[in-house]
Design a protein around this motif. Structure first.
Motif, mmCIF file in Angstrom:
data_model
loop_
_atom_site.group_PDB
_atom_site.id
_atom_site.type_symbol
_atom_site.label_atom_id
_atom_site.label_comp_id
_atom_site.label_asym_id
_atom_site.label_seq_id
_atom_site.Cartn_x
_atom_site.Cartn_y
_atom_site.Cartn_z
ATOM 1 N N GLY A 39 28.143 9.001 81.375
ATOM 2 C CA GLY A 39 27.504 9.134 80.065
ATOM 3 C C GLY A 39 28.108 8.221 79.015
ATOM 4 O O GLY A 39 28.920 7.331 79.326
ATOM 5 N N GLN A 40 27.711 8.442 77.766
ATOM 6 C CA GLN A 40 28.144 7.554 76.675
ATOM 7 C C GLN A 40 29.662 7.544 76.536
ATOM 8 O O GLN A 40 30.285 6.498 76.414
ATOM 9 N N ILE A 41 30.292 8.738 76.549
ATOM 10 C CA ILE A 41 31.749 8.799 76.377
ATOM 11 C C ILE A 41 32.470 8.430 77.674
ATOM 12 O O ILE A 41 33.418 7.643 77.680
ATOM 13 N N GLY A 42 31.993 8.988 78.793
ATOM 14 C CA GLY A 42 32.654 8.731 80.075
ATOM 15 C C GLY A 42 32.740 7.246 80.398
ATOM 16 O O GLY A 42 33.748 6.782 80.935
ATOM 17 N N ALA A 64 33.280 11.066 88.274
ATOM 18 C CA ALA A 64 32.309 11.908 88.976
ATOM 19 C C ALA A 64 31.136 12.202 88.056
ATOM 20 O O ALA A 64 31.310 12.328 86.838
ATOM 21 N N ASP A 65 29.969 12.314 88.634
ATOM 22 C CA ASP A 65 28.771 12.635 87.855
ATOM 23 C C ASP A 65 27.742 13.211 88.819
ATOM 24 O O ASP A 65 27.844 13.019 90.036
ATOM 25 N N ILE A 66 26.754 13.908 88.259
ATOM 26 C CA ILE A 66 25.707 14.479 89.126
ATOM 27 C C ILE A 66 24.804 13.390 89.691
ATOM 28 O O ILE A 66 24.163 13.568 90.716
ATOM 29 N N ARG A 67 24.795 12.241 89.031
ATOM 30 C CA ARG A 67 23.937 11.139 89.491
ATOM 31 C C ARG A 67 24.613 10.396 90.650
ATOM 32 O O ARG A 67 25.841 10.357 90.739
ATOM 33 N N PRO A 68 23.794 9.792 91.541
ATOM 34 C CA PRO A 68 24.400 8.998 92.614
ATOM 35 C C PRO A 68 25.162 7.818 92.046
ATOM 36 O O PRO A 68 24.909 7.405 90.907
ATOM 37 N N ASP A 115 28.291 17.999 91.233
ATOM 38 C CA ASP A 115 27.576 18.841 90.273
ATOM 39 C C ASP A 115 28.601 19.735 89.577
ATOM 40 O O ASP A 115 29.305 20.505 90.236
ATOM 41 N N ALA A 116 28.682 19.642 88.260
ATOM 42 C CA ALA A 116 29.667 20.418 87.497
ATOM 43 C C ALA A 116 29.474 21.925 87.686
ATOM 44 O O ALA A 116 30.369 22.712 87.385
ATOM 45 N N LEU A 117 28.300 22.360 88.164
ATOM 46 C CA LEU A 117 28.044 23.795 88.334
ATOM 47 C C LEU A 117 28.486 24.315 89.705
ATOM 48 O O LEU A 117 28.390 25.519 89.958
ATOM 49 N N VAL A 134 20.768 25.359 70.276
ATOM 50 C CA VAL A 134 21.367 25.938 71.477
ATOM 51 C C VAL A 134 22.608 25.135 71.865
ATOM 52 O O VAL A 134 23.591 25.686 72.385
ATOM 53 N N TYR A 135 22.579 23.848 71.562
ATOM 54 C CA TYR A 135 23.750 22.994 71.819
ATOM 55 C C TYR A 135 24.961 23.496 71.035
ATOM 56 O O TYR A 135 26.048 23.704 71.589
ATOM 57 N N GLY A 136 24.772 23.729 69.734
ATOM 58 C CA GLY A 136 25.865 24.208 68.895
ATOM 59 C C GLY A 136 26.339 25.593 69.311
ATOM 60 O O GLY A 136 27.548 25.874 69.318
ATOM 61 N N SER A 140 26.197 26.820 72.319
ATOM 62 C CA SER A 140 26.959 26.689 73.576
ATOM 63 C C SER A 140 28.346 26.097 73.310
ATOM 64 O O SER A 140 29.321 26.483 73.952
ATOM 65 N N LYS A 141 28.445 25.180 72.354
ATOM 66 C CA LYS A 141 29.757 24.595 72.052
ATOM 67 C C LYS A 141 30.678 25.634 71.411
ATOM 68 O O LYS A 141 31.871 25.698 71.725
ATOM 69 N N LEU A 142 30.127 26.443 70.515
ATOM 70 C CA LEU A 142 30.957 27.470 69.866
ATOM 71 C C LEU A 142 31.431 28.504 70.897
ATOM 72 O O LEU A 142 32.614 28.875 70.928
HETATM 73 P P1 NAD Z 1 25.869 11.958 77.924
HETATM 74 O O1 NAD Z 1 24.618 12.752 77.938
HETATM 75 O O2 NAD Z 1 25.795 10.498 77.588
HETATM 76 O O3 NAD Z 1 26.605 12.107 79.334
HETATM 77 C C1 NAD Z 1 26.716 13.333 79.999
HETATM 78 C C2 NAD Z 1 26.885 13.040 81.478
HETATM 79 O O4 NAD Z 1 26.975 14.288 82.160
HETATM 80 C C3 NAD Z 1 25.723 12.256 82.080
HETATM 81 O O5 NAD Z 1 26.186 11.099 82.731
HETATM 82 C C4 NAD Z 1 25.096 13.245 83.052
HETATM 83 O O6 NAD Z 1 24.553 12.636 84.227
HETATM 84 C C5 NAD Z 1 26.262 14.155 83.385
HETATM 85 N N1 NAD Z 1 25.854 15.468 83.836
HETATM 86 C C6 NAD Z 1 24.859 16.262 83.357
HETATM 87 N N2 NAD Z 1 24.783 17.393 84.062
HETATM 88 C C7 NAD Z 1 25.758 17.326 85.004
HETATM 89 C C8 NAD Z 1 26.178 18.193 86.029
HETATM 90 N N3 NAD Z 1 25.582 19.378 86.248
HETATM 91 N N4 NAD Z 1 27.216 17.819 86.808
HETATM 92 C C9 NAD Z 1 27.841 16.618 86.598
HETATM 93 N N5 NAD Z 1 27.467 15.747 85.652
HETATM 94 C C10 NAD Z 1 26.441 16.098 84.861
HETATM 95 O O7 NAD Z 1 26.905 12.673 76.951
HETATM 96 P P2 NAD Z 1 28.120 12.031 76.144
HETATM 97 O O8 NAD Z 1 27.566 11.524 74.875
HETATM 98 O O9 NAD Z 1 28.920 11.158 77.005
HETATM 99 O O10 NAD Z 1 28.921 13.363 75.791
HETATM 100 C C11 NAD Z 1 29.953 13.854 76.626
HETATM 101 C C12 NAD Z 1 30.472 15.150 76.040
HETATM 102 O O11 NAD Z 1 30.891 14.934 74.685
HETATM 103 C C13 NAD Z 1 29.455 16.283 75.985
HETATM 104 O O12 NAD Z 1 30.107 17.524 76.213
HETATM 105 C C14 NAD Z 1 28.958 16.233 74.573
HETATM 106 O O13 NAD Z 1 28.496 17.490 74.147
HETATM 107 C C15 NAD Z 1 30.193 15.822 73.819
HETATM 108 N N6 NAD Z 1 29.884 15.181 72.533
HETATM 109 C C16 NAD Z 1 29.288 13.943 72.488
HETATM 110 C C17 NAD Z 1 29.005 13.362 71.259
HETATM 111 C C18 NAD Z 1 28.361 11.997 71.141
HETATM 112 O O14 NAD Z 1 28.052 11.550 70.022
HETATM 113 N N7 NAD Z 1 28.143 11.272 72.236
HETATM 114 C C19 NAD Z 1 29.340 14.039 70.073
HETATM 115 C C20 NAD Z 1 29.914 15.311 70.155
HETATM 116 C C21 NAD Z 1 30.207 15.864 71.400
#
Ligand code: NAD
Length: 331
Positions: A17-20, A39-43, A56-58, A145-147, A149-151
């Protein structure tokens, strides 16, 4: 005193994802490529460099197996459904955000491995929270729902720390701006999208009002904050729910004006959509004095420095930008 990563393997879940995408690069640079598994759910994407697992994180049994087989000592769990996407399927967002955290907390309790980073968000605040310099502890009435879940996740983190001694650390990230991976349709994504439009000389229509003030941060600051927090002496971490974290605050009007200094002629217009209500429920600025006091947090980038660096990086490295996973992949 700092407690550095001296041994063992680091697992980053949600690594694509964006941060990873940025975090894995920096962890590998600091600790060595062999010590960081993405690791990620995607290939595994074609041309992905470095150790990668589809996970899968679940899936608790799979996570336990990975921890044992790879001698994992530290986990960064970034997997989540983000704000705008969460509103499209609230029960699924709740399931992934909550169970994804609980599985990792349980895996840590069962295996005895200790250190976890799990990100929270400014989305834990809501309409009843103070709008400006929102304090670490205040009214928290998230309306997405995002907020929610985070809280709830923050409370689970504090619970596992208190009950089972899990060394869990967390930050309430503001909206993050980055060039390596593109976000895909969340509430603060406009502040990334605008750069791509500016470089292509495309007019940009913003989905938030011109005067919407939100807390934001440049990704290099967010990555440094994350790793600094993870390296901090456990005794200095007094907040086991999640730390407020601030970089800068700006409105769409302000960032567009700053970009226009370097890209004159950039055309922008405003057509607020459903994300305006989400943004209106969030703070405009954050008081992060607890993070500054406890583990020495200090941001490096202000608006002008971030804009100049974003444009330079994107211009130099168009190939950095990888597609987002879908709508809502930021904050
Ligand atoms: P993102 O959506 O870009 O990346 C999330 C990644 O998680 C994706 O690559 C997705 O494939 C993977 N994923 C989804 N379901 C999964 C599963 N079941 N098992 C394994 N992988 C799975 O998100 P991001 O922007 O990188 O954010 C990462 C974290 O930081 C999240 O918890 C998000 O809530 C938090 N966050 C992000 C921001 C932001 O601005 N980017 C701000 C505040 C908090």
């Amino acid at each position: 005193m700092q407690s550095k990563e001296t041994s063992g393997t680091i697992l980053v879940i949600g690594a694509l994802g964006q941060i990873g995408s940025d975090l894995v690069v920096e962890l590998r640079r600091r600790y060595g490529p062999d010590r960081v598994i993405a690791a990620d759910i995607r290939p595994q994407p074609a041309h992905y460099q470095g150790q990668y697992l589809q996970l899968d994180a679940l899936d608790l049994p799979a996570q336990l197996e990975v921890i044992r087989a790879h001698h994992i000592t530290t986990i960064y769990n970034l997997a989540a459904i983000l704000s705008a996407r969460g509103e499209q399927d609230p029960l699924n967002a709740w399931r992934i955000n909550m169970d994804g955290l609980l599985v990792t907390l349980e895996a840590m309790r069962i295996t005895g491995i200790n250190r976890l980073f799990w990100p929270s968000s400014i989305a834990v605040f809501g309409p009843g929270s103070p709008k400006l310099h929102t304090p670490q502890d205040s009214v928290m009435d998230p309306s997405t729902v995002y907020g929610i879940s985070k809280l709830a996740g923050e409370r689970w983190c504090a619970y596992y720390h208190e009950k089972y001694g899990v060394d869990v650390r967390s930050l309430r990230y503001p909206g993050l701006i980055s060039y390596r991976a593109k976000p895909g349709g969340g509430t603060t994504d406009y502040a990334v999208d605008i750069f791509h439009h500016a470089l292509r000389q495309d007019p940009y229509t913003c989905f938030l009002r011109e005067d919407t003030l939100l807390p934001m941060m440049y990704m290099p600051d967010a990555i440094r904050a994350t790793i600094d927090l993870m390296e901090a002496d456990p005794a200095s971490i007094r907040v086991r729910s999640s730390y407020n974290l601030a970089g800068m605050s700006f409105t769409p009007g302000e960032i567009f004006a700053e970009i226009r200094k370097l890209v004159p002629g950039l055309q922008t217009s405003f057509a607020p959509d459903f994300r305006q209500a989400i943004a209106d429920s969030w703070p405009g600025s954050i008081d992060d004095s607890a993070a500054r006091t406890d583990w020495g947090w200090e941001p490096s980038y202000d608006l002008a420095a971030m804009v100049a660096d974003m444009l330079a990086q994107l211009e130099a490295n168009q190939s950095f930008v990888v597609p987002a996973m879908g709508p809502g992949s930021s904050n």
